[in-house]
Design a protein around this motif. Structure first.
Motif, mmCIF file in Angstrom:
data_model
loop_
_atom_site.group_PDB
_atom_site.id
_atom_site.type_symbol
_atom_site.label_atom_id
_atom_site.label_comp_id
_atom_site.label_asym_id
_atom_site.label_seq_id
_atom_site.Cartn_x
_atom_site.Cartn_y
_atom_site.Cartn_z
ATOM 1 N N ALA A 158 0.603 -1.142 0.042
ATOM 2 C CA ALA A 158 0.113 -0.078 0.027
ATOM 3 C C ALA A 158 1.012 1.108 0.019
ATOM 4 O O ALA A 158 1.698 1.440 0.933
ATOM 5 C CB ALA A 158 -0.919 -0.003 1.276
ATOM 6 N N GLY A 159 0.624 2.252 -0.862
ATOM 7 C CA GLY A 159 1.444 3.331 -1.118
ATOM 8 C C GLY A 159 2.737 3.373 -1.981
ATOM 9 O O GLY A 159 3.427 4.261 -2.158
ATOM 10 N N ALA A 160 3.193 1.855 -2.166
ATOM 11 C CA ALA A 160 4.395 1.781 -3.010
ATOM 12 C C ALA A 160 4.258 2.103 -4.443
ATOM 13 O O ALA A 160 3.165 1.658 -4.975
ATOM 14 C CB ALA A 160 4.895 0.589 -2.759
ATOM 15 N N SER A 161 5.308 2.697 -5.160
ATOM 16 C CA SER A 161 5.154 2.966 -6.256
ATOM 17 C C SER A 161 5.891 1.647 -7.359
ATOM 18 O O SER A 161 5.593 1.822 -8.489
ATOM 19 C CB SER A 161 5.752 4.282 -6.890
ATOM 20 N N ALA A 162 6.673 0.974 -6.647
ATOM 21 C CA ALA A 162 7.456 -0.243 -7.119
ATOM 22 C C ALA A 162 7.725 -1.342 -6.239
ATOM 23 O O ALA A 162 7.757 -1.034 -5.109
ATOM 24 C CB ALA A 162 8.772 0.478 -7.767
ATOM 25 N N VAL A 163 7.652 -2.636 -6.887
ATOM 26 C CA VAL A 163 7.684 -3.546 -6.097
ATOM 27 C C VAL A 163 8.980 -4.405 -6.784
ATOM 28 O O VAL A 163 9.144 -4.607 -7.914
ATOM 29 C CB VAL A 163 6.644 -4.343 -5.845
ATOM 30 N N HIS A 164 9.916 -5.301 -5.550
ATOM 31 C CA HIS A 164 10.727 -6.008 -6.110
ATOM 32 C C HIS A 164 10.117 -7.448 -5.927
ATOM 33 O O HIS A 164 9.608 -7.761 -4.844
ATOM 34 C CB HIS A 164 12.152 -5.940 -5.609
ATOM 35 N N ALA A 165 9.843 -8.553 -7.011
ATOM 36 C CA ALA A 165 9.398 -9.815 -6.560
ATOM 37 C C ALA A 165 9.827 -10.586 -7.607
ATOM 38 O O ALA A 165 10.348 -10.442 -8.713
ATOM 39 C CB ALA A 165 7.849 -9.459 -6.852
ATOM 40 N N THR A 166 9.849 -11.995 -7.109
ATOM 41 C CA THR A 166 9.954 -13.069 -8.168
ATOM 42 C C THR A 166 8.836 -13.408 -9.057
ATOM 43 O O THR A 166 7.554 -12.785 -8.544
ATOM 44 C CB THR A 166 10.098 -14.686 -7.380
ATOM 45 N N PRO A 167 8.940 -14.097 -10.056
ATOM 46 C CA PRO A 167 7.694 -14.322 -11.011
ATOM 47 C C PRO A 167 6.707 -14.992 -10.202
ATOM 48 O O PRO A 167 5.436 -14.681 -10.364
ATOM 49 C CB PRO A 167 8.365 -15.262 -12.046
ATOM 50 N N THR A 168 6.931 -15.875 -9.199
ATOM 51 C CA THR A 168 5.863 -16.630 -8.419
ATOM 52 C C THR A 168 5.163 -15.509 -7.424
ATOM 53 O O THR A 168 3.813 -15.545 -7.461
ATOM 54 C CB THR A 168 6.558 -17.676 -7.869
ATOM 55 N N ARG A 169 6.117 -14.669 -7.062
ATOM 56 C CA ARG A 169 5.446 -13.854 -6.273
ATOM 57 C C ARG A 169 4.729 -12.851 -7.192
ATOM 58 O O ARG A 169 3.572 -12.438 -6.461
ATOM 59 C CB ARG A 169 6.356 -13.115 -5.281
ATOM 60 N N LEU A 170 5.234 -12.461 -8.127
ATOM 61 C CA LEU A 170 4.117 -11.564 -8.940
ATOM 62 C C LEU A 170 2.938 -12.032 -9.433
ATOM 63 O O LEU A 170 1.750 -11.206 -9.282
ATOM 64 C CB LEU A 170 5.108 -10.936 -10.190
ATOM 65 N N ALA A 171 2.925 -13.370 -9.794
ATOM 66 C CA ALA A 171 1.704 -13.853 -9.871
ATOM 67 C C ALA A 171 0.685 -13.776 -9.019
ATOM 68 O O ALA A 171 -0.560 -13.649 -9.267
ATOM 69 C CB ALA A 171 1.938 -15.176 -10.431
ATOM 70 N N ARG A 172 0.866 -13.714 -7.832
ATOM 71 C CA ARG A 172 0.165 -13.917 -6.668
ATOM 72 C C ARG A 172 -0.256 -12.447 -6.474
ATOM 73 O O ARG A 172 -1.470 -12.006 -6.021
ATOM 74 C CB ARG A 172 0.757 -14.880 -5.634
ATOM 75 N N LEU A 173 0.730 -11.502 -6.485
ATOM 76 C CA LEU A 173 0.291 -10.098 -6.336
ATOM 77 C C LEU A 173 -0.696 -9.421 -7.383
ATOM 78 O O LEU A 173 -1.418 -8.709 -6.840
ATOM 79 C CB LEU A 173 1.653 -9.296 -6.286
#
Length: 411
Positions: free
Chosen positions: A162-177
């Motif tokens: 919440a409030g973030a403009s960018a996120v660092h993630a793995t592909p697996t985590r991104l799919a869930r996000l």
């Protein structure tokens, strides 16, 4: 202030666990941080609170003390005698393929990380006005670098979407996000190859995706925005033929000094290094990562790359994550097994049917299991845990694969 702390003293630096720390407060804490006596390796164990971890790491780097991130005092005592000369930062890590979680320490200089900071900021279009979210613990190399990089930009970094403009993630985590309503407008994705379907899902939501390929041992190797990757600034890349495919080798100022405790890192006499990942050329300058050579499956005389097949399966409707494994088979040599995590609304039989329509016969899994895909602390699929569960028979019942006559004749 530290080379990594470039924000004004009154600006927000850290926001972890609901606590806000400004740049001036962080700089003062770094300067005042007590370190153990002597000049030996300082331990920063798993479970260290995020702001404390960053403070301790920066204090060690500022004062010329090598620091072990992710290890306790016993780990430090074991590893210290074996660290390469010049080590400033060592990150204890366990591979996603090892069911025992056996740790190894990747040793590097501070300069090898600082050197890549400006290039990543430019490629990902990030700056001091951004608020960066990390999606994993900071004792993991990928997330620690993401946090330090945010501070280098003068941006704020924390653990809230919440409030973030960018996120660092793995592909697996991104799919869930992507299933949530809190997805930031930009994503920096690494840790495994990103499939076309996931990239399309993110693009359809208006997410600005920057993908990079690297490893704890190599740091940055390549990056891209819309599919094929190209060498990261300052990196020379060679694709060298092997029996399993073209192995990717890199030479750059970002390479680690070495690895204590084993691992995949290999070097040649010309300064190139590899961890065994395979890639295919795309166009004149680009390439795509297809997986690791040691994750190849040989079935009925055909070599199938597990990570490449996983990307194809994740592209099937309703599949959130997938891991492909091999199990011994009397006639095939190895039989392909797929473990899939579904979105909760998709019928598993429909996924198997779609796979039969879209996958080449040589790549079609012979057994399917539906299960939540476990991840390592870095957010990668925990392939080793699933391999152990498959061997132990604890994955649950396999789905009917409905083999065709052709399949029966080959099996």
């Amino acid at each position: 202030m530290s080379d990594w702390l470039r924000g004004p003293r009154g600006a927000l630096a850290l926001a972890f666990g609901g606590d806000a720390v400004r740049y001036g407060e962080l700089a003062d804490a770094v300067a005042a941080a007590p370190l153990p006596g002597g000049d030996g390796l300082v331990a920063c164990p798993v479970g260290t609170e995020s702001a404390r971890l960053i403070t301790l790491v920066l204090a060690c780097l500022e004062r010329g003390r090598p620091v072990l991130v992710g290890g306790d005092a016993a780990d430090a005592a074991r590893i210290a005698p074996h660290l390469p000369e010049g080590t400033e930062l060592a990150v204890l890590t366990s591979g996603s393929t090892d069911p025992t979680g056996t740790p190894r320490a990747v040793a590097r200089t501070n300069a090898s990380w600082l050197a890549s900071a400006a290039a990543l900021a430019e490629i990902a279009e990030l700056g001091a006005d951004d608020r960066i979210a990390v999606t994993g613990p900071l004792h993991v190399s990928m997330h620690l670098y993401a946090a330090l990089h945010a501070l280098w930009m003068g941006a704020a970094v924390g653990d809230e979407l919440a409030g973030a403009s960018a996120v660092h993630a793995t592909p697996t985590r991104l799919a869930r996000l992507l299933e949530s309503d809190s997805m930031p407008a930009a994503a920096i994705v690494a840790g495994a190859a990103m499939g076309d379907s996931l990239r399309a899902r993110a693009t359809d939501r208006g997410i600005r995706v920057t993908e990079y390929y690297g490893a704890a041992e190599l740091s940055f190797v390549a990056a891209g925005r819309r599919g094929p990757l190209t060498p990261f600034p300052g990196v020379e890349v060679e694709l060298r033929p092997t029996a399993a495919g073209r192995e990717l080798w890199a030479r750059s100022p970002y390479l680690a000094l070495g690895v204590v405790g084993g691992g995949m890192l290999r070097r040649d006499d010309d300064g190139f290094a590899t961890v065994g990942d395979l890639a295919e050329p795309v166009g004149t300058e680009g390439f795509r990562i297809v997986g690791r050579g040691d994750a190849a499956i040989t079935t009925a005389g055909t070599t199938v790359l597990a990570e490449d097949l996983e990307a194809r399966i994740v592209a099937l409707p309703g599949v959130v994550a997938a891991v492909v494994l091999a199990e011994p088979h009397e006639l095939l040599g190895e039989r392909i097994v797929a473990v899939v995590e579904l979105d909760g609304t998709t019928d598993a039989a429909a996924v198997v049917a779609a796979a039969r329509e879209r996958l080449p016969a040589a790549e079609l899994p012979r057994r399917w299991f539906v299960s939540a895909v476990p991840t390592t602390v870095s957010g990668k699929s925990a392939r080793g845990l699933l391999r152990a569960a498959l061997a132990a028979g604890t994955l649950g019942p396999a789905l009917p694969s409905h083999p065709t006559a052709s399949d029966r004749s080959n099996a």
